[in-house]
Design a protein around this motif. Structure first.
Motif, short mmCIF file in Angstrom:
data_model
loop_
_atom_site.label_atom_id
_atom_site.label_comp_id
_atom_site.label_asym_id
_atom_site.label_seq_id
_atom_site.Cartn_x
_atom_site.Cartn_y
_atom_site.Cartn_z
N UNK A 104 -6.62 -3.90 1.23
CA UNK A 104 -6.48 -4.68 2.46
C UNK A 104 -7.57 -5.75 2.58
N UNK A 105 -8.76 -5.46 2.11
CA UNK A 105 -9.84 -6.45 2.13
C UNK A 105 -9.48 -7.64 1.25
N UNK A 145 0.85 -1.21 0.00
CA UNK A 145 0.00 0.00 0.00
C UNK A 145 0.88 1.24 0.00
N UNK A 146 1.88 1.26 0.87
CA UNK A 146 2.78 2.41 0.94
C UNK A 146 3.58 2.60 -0.33
N UNK A 147 4.10 1.49 -0.87
CA UNK A 147 4.92 1.58 -2.08
C UNK A 147 4.10 2.02 -3.29
N UNK A 148 2.84 1.63 -3.31
CA UNK A 148 1.97 2.01 -4.43
C UNK A 148 1.34 3.39 -4.23
N UNK A 149 1.43 3.92 -3.01
CA UNK A 149 0.86 5.24 -2.73
C UNK A 149 -0.65 5.27 -2.84
N UNK A 203 -6.87 6.34 0.70
CA UNK A 203 -7.60 5.62 1.76
C UNK A 203 -8.59 4.60 1.20
N UNK A 204 -9.37 5.01 0.23
CA UNK A 204 -10.39 4.12 -0.35
C UNK A 204 -9.74 2.92 -1.02
N UNK A 205 -8.74 3.18 -1.84
CA UNK A 205 -8.04 2.08 -2.53
C UNK A 205 -7.31 1.20 -1.53
#
Length: 87
Positions: free
Chosen positions: A75-76, A61-65, A68-70
């Motif tokens: 994560x789901x 998530x961090x690497x892809x930037x 919040x919604x995405x």
């Protein structure tokens, strides 16, 4: 009951990861380096042969930037894939 290729959460996660990586215009190698992961790990995740640990999903998530919604959707998918990999 085993998941088929069309219903396997690992496959769904892998497809989503590949789409996000390509949308970010990153190679597998570039994303692996940004996320601090091995190229083989990333490849296994994209192919749907592995499910991501929660910490791995957070690194991606961090690497892809992701916003919040995405991030929540990612994560789901990651959680479902992780559960499928452990069963």
């Amino acid at each position: 009951m085993e998941n088929g290729p069309d219903t396997d959460p690992r496959r769904a996660f892998g497809q989503a990861l590949r789409t996000l990586r390509q949308g970010a215009r990153l190679t597998q190698q570039e994303l692996a380096v940004k996320a601090g992961l091995g190229i083989r790990t990333l490849s296994d995740l994209e192919r749907g042969t592995a499910g991501p640990r929660p910490a791995t999903a957070a690194l991606l998530v961090g690497a892809l930037g992701l916003d919040r919604s995405d991030s929540e959707a990612f994560h789901t998918l990651a959680h479902a894939a992780w559960r499928a990999a452990r069963s």
